[in-house]
Motif scaffolding. Structure first.
Motif, PDB file in Angstrom:
ATOM      1  N   ASN A   5       0.835  -1.192   0.000  1.00  0.00           N
ATOM      2  CA  ASN A   5       0.000   0.000   0.000  1.00  0.00           C
ATOM      3  C   ASN A   5       0.881   1.258   0.000  1.00  0.00           C
ATOM      4  O   ASN A   5       2.111   1.180  -0.026  1.00  0.00           O
ATOM      5  CB  ASN A   5      -0.979  -0.012   1.174  1.00  0.00           C
ATOM      6  CG  ASN A   5      -0.280  -0.107   2.516  1.00  0.00           C
ATOM      7  OD1 ASN A   5       0.898   0.204   2.630  1.00  0.00           O
ATOM      8  ND2 ASN A   5      -1.027  -0.526   3.532  1.00  0.00           N
ATOM      9  N   GLY A   6       0.260   2.419   0.039  1.00  0.00           N
ATOM     10  CA  GLY A   6       0.969   3.700  -0.075  1.00  0.00           C
ATOM     11  C   GLY A   6       2.055   3.925   0.963  1.00  0.00           C
ATOM     12  O   GLY A   6       3.221   4.193   0.615  1.00  0.00           O
ATOM     13  N   PRO A   7       1.732   3.850   2.267  1.00  0.00           N
ATOM     14  CA  PRO A   7       2.771   4.099   3.283  1.00  0.00           C
ATOM     15  C   PRO A   7       3.938   3.102   3.211  1.00  0.00           C
ATOM     16  O   PRO A   7       5.096   3.483   3.427  1.00  0.00           O
ATOM     17  CB  PRO A   7       2.027   3.964   4.611  1.00  0.00           C
ATOM     18  CG  PRO A   7       0.598   4.224   4.288  1.00  0.00           C
ATOM     19  CD  PRO A   7       0.409   3.756   2.876  1.00  0.00           C
ATOM     20  N   GLU A   8       3.642   1.838   2.914  1.00  0.00           N
ATOM     21  CA  GLU A   8       4.724   0.850   2.787  1.00  0.00           C
ATOM     22  C   GLU A   8       5.636   1.192   1.606  1.00  0.00           C
ATOM     23  O   GLU A   8       6.856   1.041   1.686  1.00  0.00           O
ATOM     24  CB  GLU A   8       4.149  -0.550   2.610  1.00  0.00           C
ATOM     25  CG  GLU A   8       3.470  -1.099   3.846  1.00  0.00           C
ATOM     26  CD  GLU A   8       2.790  -2.430   3.603  1.00  0.00           C
ATOM     27  OE1 GLU A   8       2.693  -2.847   2.421  1.00  0.00           O
ATOM     28  OE2 GLU A   8       2.342  -3.053   4.577  1.00  0.00           O
ATOM     29  N   PHE A   9       5.042   1.659   0.493  1.00  0.00           N
ATOM     30  CA  PHE A   9       5.834   2.031  -0.679  1.00  0.00           C
ATOM     31  C   PHE A   9       6.749   3.211  -0.354  1.00  0.00           C
ATOM     32  O   PHE A   9       7.927   3.220  -0.739  1.00  0.00           O
ATOM     33  CB  PHE A   9       4.909   2.373  -1.859  1.00  0.00           C
ATOM     34  CG  PHE A   9       5.644   2.726  -3.110  1.00  0.00           C
ATOM     35  CD1 PHE A   9       6.283   1.757  -3.860  1.00  0.00           C
ATOM     36  CD2 PHE A   9       5.708   4.048  -3.529  1.00  0.00           C
ATOM     37  CE1 PHE A   9       6.970   2.083  -5.006  1.00  0.00           C
ATOM     38  CE2 PHE A   9       6.398   4.386  -4.678  1.00  0.00           C
ATOM     39  CZ  PHE A   9       7.029   3.399  -5.424  1.00  0.00           C
ATOM     40  N   ILE A  10       6.218   4.199   0.354  1.00  0.00           N
ATOM     41  CA  ILE A  10       7.034   5.369   0.724  1.00  0.00           C
ATOM     42  C   ILE A  10       8.168   4.942   1.637  1.00  0.00           C
ATOM     43  O   ILE A  10       9.312   5.394   1.494  1.00  0.00           O
ATOM     44  CB  ILE A  10       6.150   6.449   1.380  1.00  0.00           C
ATOM     45  CG1 ILE A  10       5.202   7.034   0.332  1.00  0.00           C
ATOM     46  CG2 ILE A  10       6.997   7.551   2.003  1.00  0.00           C
ATOM     47  CD1 ILE A  10       4.162   7.967   0.884  1.00  0.00           C
ATOM     48  N   LEU A  11       7.899   4.043   2.582  1.00  0.00           N
ATOM     49  CA  LEU A  11       8.944   3.551   3.476  1.00  0.00           C
ATOM     50  C   LEU A  11      10.022   2.799   2.694  1.00  0.00           C
ATOM     51  O   LEU A  11      11.224   3.009   2.925  1.00  0.00           O
ATOM     52  CB  LEU A  11       8.329   2.643   4.549  1.00  0.00           C
ATOM     53  CG  LEU A  11       9.292   2.064   5.580  1.00  0.00           C
ATOM     54  CD1 LEU A  11       9.892   3.189   6.409  1.00  0.00           C
ATOM     55  CD2 LEU A  11       8.592   1.056   6.458  1.00  0.00           C
ATOM     56  N   LEU A  12       9.634   1.956   1.750  1.00  0.00           N
ATOM     57  CA  LEU A  12      10.619   1.244   0.928  1.00  0.00           C
ATOM     58  C   LEU A  12      11.424   2.214   0.078  1.00  0.00           C
ATOM     59  O   LEU A  12      12.632   2.028  -0.127  1.00  0.00           O
ATOM     60  CB  LEU A  12       9.924   0.210   0.038  1.00  0.00           C
ATOM     61  CG  LEU A  12       9.399  -1.036   0.738  1.00  0.00           C
ATOM     62  CD1 LEU A  12       8.576  -1.871  -0.230  1.00  0.00           C
ATOM     63  CD2 LEU A  12      10.532  -1.847   1.319  1.00  0.00           C
ATOM     64  N   LEU A  13      10.775   3.247  -0.433  1.00  0.00           N
ATOM     65  CA  LEU A  13      11.461   4.261  -1.226  1.00  0.00           C
ATOM     66  C   LEU A  13      12.501   4.992  -0.378  1.00  0.00           C
ATOM     67  O   LEU A  13      13.641   5.206  -0.830  1.00  0.00           O
ATOM     68  CB  LEU A  13      10.442   5.242  -1.808  1.00  0.00           C
ATOM     69  CG  LEU A  13      10.959   6.262  -2.802  1.00  0.00           C
ATOM     70  CD1 LEU A  13      11.497   5.573  -4.043  1.00  0.00           C
ATOM     71  CD2 LEU A  13       9.867   7.243  -3.163  1.00  0.00           C
ATOM     72  N   LEU A  14      12.147   5.357   0.856  1.00  0.00           N
ATOM     73  CA  LEU A  14      13.103   6.036   1.749  1.00  0.00           C
ATOM     74  C   LEU A  14      14.273   5.119   2.102  1.00  0.00           C
ATOM     75  O   LEU A  14      15.432   5.562   2.125  1.00  0.00           O
ATOM     76  CB  LEU A  14      12.394   6.499   3.019  1.00  0.00           C
ATOM     77  CG  LEU A  14      11.441   7.685   2.863  1.00  0.00           C
ATOM     78  CD1 LEU A  14      10.695   7.938   4.157  1.00  0.00           C
ATOM     79  CD2 LEU A  14      12.204   8.916   2.423  1.00  0.00           C
ATOM     80  N   ILE A  15      14.000   3.838   2.356  1.00  0.00           N
ATOM     81  CA  ILE A  15      15.084   2.892   2.659  1.00  0.00           C
ATOM     82  C   ILE A  15      15.994   2.745   1.444  1.00  0.00           C
ATOM     83  O   ILE A  15      17.218   2.702   1.578  1.00  0.00           O
ATOM     84  CB  ILE A  15      14.508   1.534   3.107  1.00  0.00           C
ATOM     85  CG1 ILE A  15      13.832   1.674   4.473  1.00  0.00           C
ATOM     86  CG2 ILE A  15      15.596   0.463   3.151  1.00  0.00           C
ATOM     87  CD1 ILE A  15      13.082   0.445   4.927  1.00  0.00           C
ATOM     88  N   GLY A  16      15.387   2.678   0.234  1.00  0.00           N
ATOM     89  CA  GLY A  16      16.191   2.596  -0.984  1.00  0.00           C
ATOM     90  C   GLY A  16      17.075   3.810  -1.176  1.00  0.00           C
ATOM     91  O   GLY A  16      18.239   3.693  -1.572  1.00  0.00           O
ATOM     92  N   ILE A  17      16.552   5.005  -0.879  1.00  0.00           N
ATOM     93  CA  ILE A  17      17.349   6.236  -1.010  1.00  0.00           C
ATOM     94  C   ILE A  17      18.500   6.227  -0.018  1.00  0.00           C
ATOM     95  O   ILE A  17      19.633   6.615  -0.341  1.00  0.00           O
ATOM     96  CB  ILE A  17      16.444   7.476  -0.820  1.00  0.00           C
ATOM     97  CG1 ILE A  17      15.522   7.624  -2.023  1.00  0.00           C
ATOM     98  CG2 ILE A  17      17.276   8.734  -0.639  1.00  0.00           C
ATOM     99  CD1 ILE A  17      14.471   8.694  -1.859  1.00  0.00           C
ATOM    100  N   LEU A  18      18.242   5.756   1.212  1.00  0.00           N
ATOM    101  CA  LEU A  18      19.303   5.703   2.212  1.00  0.00           C
ATOM    102  C   LEU A  18      20.373   4.671   1.841  1.00  0.00           C
ATOM    103  O   LEU A  18      21.568   4.890   2.069  1.00  0.00           O
ATOM    104  CB  LEU A  18      18.729   5.385   3.588  1.00  0.00           C
ATOM    105  CG  LEU A  18      17.870   6.501   4.215  1.00  0.00           C
ATOM    106  CD1 LEU A  18      17.242   6.005   5.509  1.00  0.00           C
ATOM    107  CD2 LEU A  18      18.716   7.734   4.466  1.00  0.00           C
ATOM    108  N   VAL A  19      19.964   3.537   1.274  1.00  0.00           N
ATOM    109  CA  VAL A  19      20.927   2.493   0.904  1.00  0.00           C
ATOM    110  C   VAL A  19      21.768   2.954  -0.289  1.00  0.00           C
ATOM    111  O   VAL A  19      22.994   2.769  -0.320  1.00  0.00           O
ATOM    112  CB  VAL A  19      20.195   1.166   0.603  1.00  0.00           C
ATOM    113  CG1 VAL A  19      21.127   0.150  -0.035  1.00  0.00           C
ATOM    114  CG2 VAL A  19      19.599   0.592   1.878  1.00  0.00           C
ATOM    115  N   ILE A  20      21.117   3.557  -1.282  1.00  0.00           N
ATOM    116  CA  ILE A  20      21.847   4.015  -2.472  1.00  0.00           C
ATOM    117  C   ILE A  20      22.759   5.177  -2.119  1.00  0.00           C
ATOM    118  O   ILE A  20      23.891   5.250  -2.572  1.00  0.00           O
ATOM    119  CB  ILE A  20      20.851   4.409  -3.595  1.00  0.00           C
ATOM    120  CG1 ILE A  20      20.145   3.163  -4.108  1.00  0.00           C
ATOM    121  CG2 ILE A  20      21.565   5.122  -4.728  1.00  0.00           C
ATOM    122  CD1 ILE A  20      19.055   3.451  -5.116  1.00  0.00           C
TER     123      ILE A  20
END
Length: 135
Positions: A5-20
């Motif tokens: 859902n929306g909040p989970e996608f935003i959380l995954l996006l933030l984790i991806g930005i931090l990892v990259i």
């Protein structure tokens, strides 16, 4: 999309930005942009190739005609029976017989009788034929 859902996608996006990391983020953004452009180009090329080979434009196809939900087997059979015996249906309608019954009567009278079945029996003690290539 994948049960996210929306909040989970935003959380995954933030984790991806931090990892990259901020140094590699523009590079990966450009790669994603190029990938989307390439996929669009391939889809457009496939659409053009289909139109060139078949002569049918996908925008001109009436897709509702191919929707299987619109077909009712009972209606198809009823229409086929009525179409096959239109002459019989017209004469039966004058006699008061329903059209579907007239179609069945028309198709039943047209069919030829089944050929007689012959059964070959072996004599007592005779061996059955054996085909070595068939086994």
């Amino acid at each position: 999309m994948f049960g996210i859902n929306g909040p989970e996608f935003i959380l995954l996006l933030l984790i991806g930005i931090l990892v990259i990391g901020p140094q590699r983020l523009p590079e990966y953004t450009q790669k994603l942009t190029n990938l989307v452009k390439e996929l669009r180009r391939m889809a457009s090329g496939a659409r053009d190739q289909l139109k060139e080979e078949t002569g049918v434009d996908l925008n001109e196809v009436d897709w509702r005609k191919y929707d299987p939900r619109q077909y009712d087997p009972r209606k198809i059979i009823r229409d086929a029976l009525v179409d096959d015996g239109t002459e019989a249906a017209a004469s039966a309608a004058a006699a008061g017989v329903p059209a579907v019954t007239a179609g069945v009567a028309a198709t039943a009278t047209v069919e030829a009788p089944a050929p007689a079945r012959t059964v070959e029996r072996l004599d007592a003690g005779e061996r059955a034929p054996f085909d070595t290539e068939a086994t």
